[in-house]
Write a protein that holds these residues in place. Structure first.
Motif, short mmCIF file in Angstrom:
data_model
loop_
_atom_site.label_atom_id
_atom_site.label_comp_id
_atom_site.label_asym_id
_atom_site.label_seq_id
_atom_site.Cartn_x
_atom_site.Cartn_y
_atom_site.Cartn_z
N TRP A 61 0.83 -1.21 -0.11
CA TRP A 61 0.06 0.00 0.01
C TRP A 61 0.87 1.32 -0.06
O TRP A 61 0.71 2.22 -0.66
CB TRP A 61 -0.77 0.03 1.35
CG TRP A 61 -2.16 -0.74 1.11
CD1 TRP A 61 -2.70 -1.81 1.66
CD2 TRP A 61 -3.40 -0.65 0.02
NE1 TRP A 61 -3.97 -2.35 1.23
CE2 TRP A 61 -4.33 -1.61 0.20
CE3 TRP A 61 -3.57 0.82 -0.73
CZ2 TRP A 61 -5.36 -1.69 -0.47
CZ3 TRP A 61 -4.54 0.48 -1.59
CH2 TRP A 61 -5.79 -0.66 -1.49
N PRO A 70 -3.18 2.51 -7.56
CA PRO A 70 -3.77 1.48 -6.59
C PRO A 70 -3.01 0.38 -6.38
O PRO A 70 -2.13 -0.29 -7.19
CB PRO A 70 -5.09 1.21 -7.31
CG PRO A 70 -4.85 1.94 -8.80
CD PRO A 70 -3.64 2.59 -8.86
N SER A 107 -9.28 -6.00 -10.78
CA SER A 107 -8.76 -4.78 -10.72
C SER A 107 -9.51 -4.05 -11.99
O SER A 107 -9.99 -4.52 -12.75
CB SER A 107 -7.24 -4.45 -10.73
OG SER A 107 -6.77 -5.12 -11.72
N ARG A 113 -12.45 2.57 -12.43
CA ARG A 113 -11.27 2.75 -11.53
C ARG A 113 -11.80 1.91 -9.95
O ARG A 113 -12.20 2.77 -9.31
CB ARG A 113 -10.99 4.21 -11.08
CG ARG A 113 -10.30 4.46 -12.67
CD ARG A 113 -9.73 5.97 -12.53
NE ARG A 113 -9.13 6.24 -11.30
CZ ARG A 113 -7.58 6.17 -11.22
NH1 ARG A 113 -7.02 5.75 -12.29
NH2 ARG A 113 -7.04 6.54 -10.15
N ASP A 115 -11.42 -2.02 -7.43
CA ASP A 115 -10.72 -3.17 -7.49
C ASP A 115 -11.61 -4.05 -6.33
O ASP A 115 -12.34 -3.53 -5.70
CB ASP A 115 -9.19 -3.15 -6.50
CG ASP A 115 -8.29 -2.21 -7.61
OD1 ASP A 115 -8.23 -2.37 -8.58
OD2 ASP A 115 -7.53 -1.50 -7.02
N HIS A 132 -5.25 5.86 1.61
CA HIS A 132 -4.79 5.31 0.22
C HIS A 132 -4.71 6.73 -0.44
O HIS A 132 -4.73 7.81 0.01
CB HIS A 132 -5.99 4.24 -0.22
CG HIS A 132 -5.85 3.23 0.67
ND1 HIS A 132 -4.72 2.68 1.10
CD2 HIS A 132 -6.99 2.63 1.42
CE1 HIS A 132 -5.23 1.51 1.82
NE2 HIS A 132 -6.42 1.60 1.81
N SER A 136 -10.10 7.85 -2.90
CA SER A 136 -10.56 6.38 -2.73
C SER A 136 -11.77 6.20 -1.78
O SER A 136 -11.94 6.91 -0.80
CB SER A 136 -9.43 5.66 -2.05
OG SER A 136 -8.20 5.62 -2.80
N HIS A 189 -11.28 4.38 -6.98
CA HIS A 189 -10.34 5.16 -6.89
C HIS A 189 -10.75 6.19 -7.81
O HIS A 189 -11.26 6.06 -8.86
CB HIS A 189 -8.95 4.31 -7.84
CG HIS A 189 -8.61 3.28 -7.09
ND1 HIS A 189 -8.05 3.11 -5.75
CD2 HIS A 189 -8.75 2.00 -7.58
CE1 HIS A 189 -7.94 1.93 -5.34
NE2 HIS A 189 -8.06 1.04 -6.62
#
Length: 190
Positions: A61, A70, A107, A113, A115, A132, A136, A189
């Motif tokens: 991360w 990401p 993903s 965008r 996951d 993040h 996010s 994201h």
């Protein structure tokens, strides 16, 4: 233990190595600079880029945030148009700090965008997640057990079938409140 079971328990090191090199080159960063931005040792980053080492969720991360990508871009290999993921075949990446493990199922592709992860948690440790990339949002559906999840300042207790959504760009927590806690996480994201 079969070869399939053994593979499922380990992070996809070759994929991580290639992804880190690709993303670091794309960002125009040296090993030293990326390690500094991620707050990890240069030797750790060098090992990861060479396909050795054992990266934790926290390390990956931190590298994703430092690269502005990401988590999934670091661990997800290219996928065919139809992809079946069997239970037990998904590589789990384990936390160093808690009884938390995440398996990336899918993903975001072509501008989608997001996951998709399966989370496995056990009582006895709290997963303290750093913020993040900006924008996010985490969406969690609890499938078994009981879970405390959400912003570090105001987490929510979840029962089986409950859903919670919260900003992933602030510190947040995940804590299993009973054995066998499992959840599905969709990370958006911006």
């Amino acid at each position: 233990m079969s070869e399939t079971e053994n593979t499922a328990a380990a992070p996809p090191l070759e994929t991580i190595a290639a992804s880190l090199r690709r993303e670091r080159d794309r960002a125009g960063l040296t090993l030293t600079e990326l390690a500094r931005r991620a707050g990890i040792a240069k030797s750790t980053l060098s090992q990861l880029e060479s396909g050795t080492g054992n990266p934790s969720v926290e390390t990956l991360w931190a590298l994703g945030v430092a690269l502005g990508v990401p988590f999934s871009r670091l661990v997800d290999p290219p996928t065919p148009q139809v992809r079946v993921v069997r239970a037990g075949q998904v590589p789990l990446v384990r936390s160093e700090q808690s009884t938390y493990a995440a398996a990336l199922l899918s993903s975001g592709r072509s501008g989608a965008r997001r996951d998709l992860y399966v989370l496995e948690l056990e009582p006895g440790g709290v997963r303290h997640a750093d913020a993040h990339i900006p924008g996010s949002v985490e969406h969690v559906v609890l499938t078994s057990g009981r879970l405390l999840a959400g912003p570090a300042e105001n987490p929510v207790k979840l029962e089986v079938g409950d859903y919670v959504s919260f900003s992933g760009d602030v510190p947040h927590v995940y804590e299993a409140l009973e054995p066998g806690t499992r959840a599905v996480l969709v990370m958006e994201h911006a």
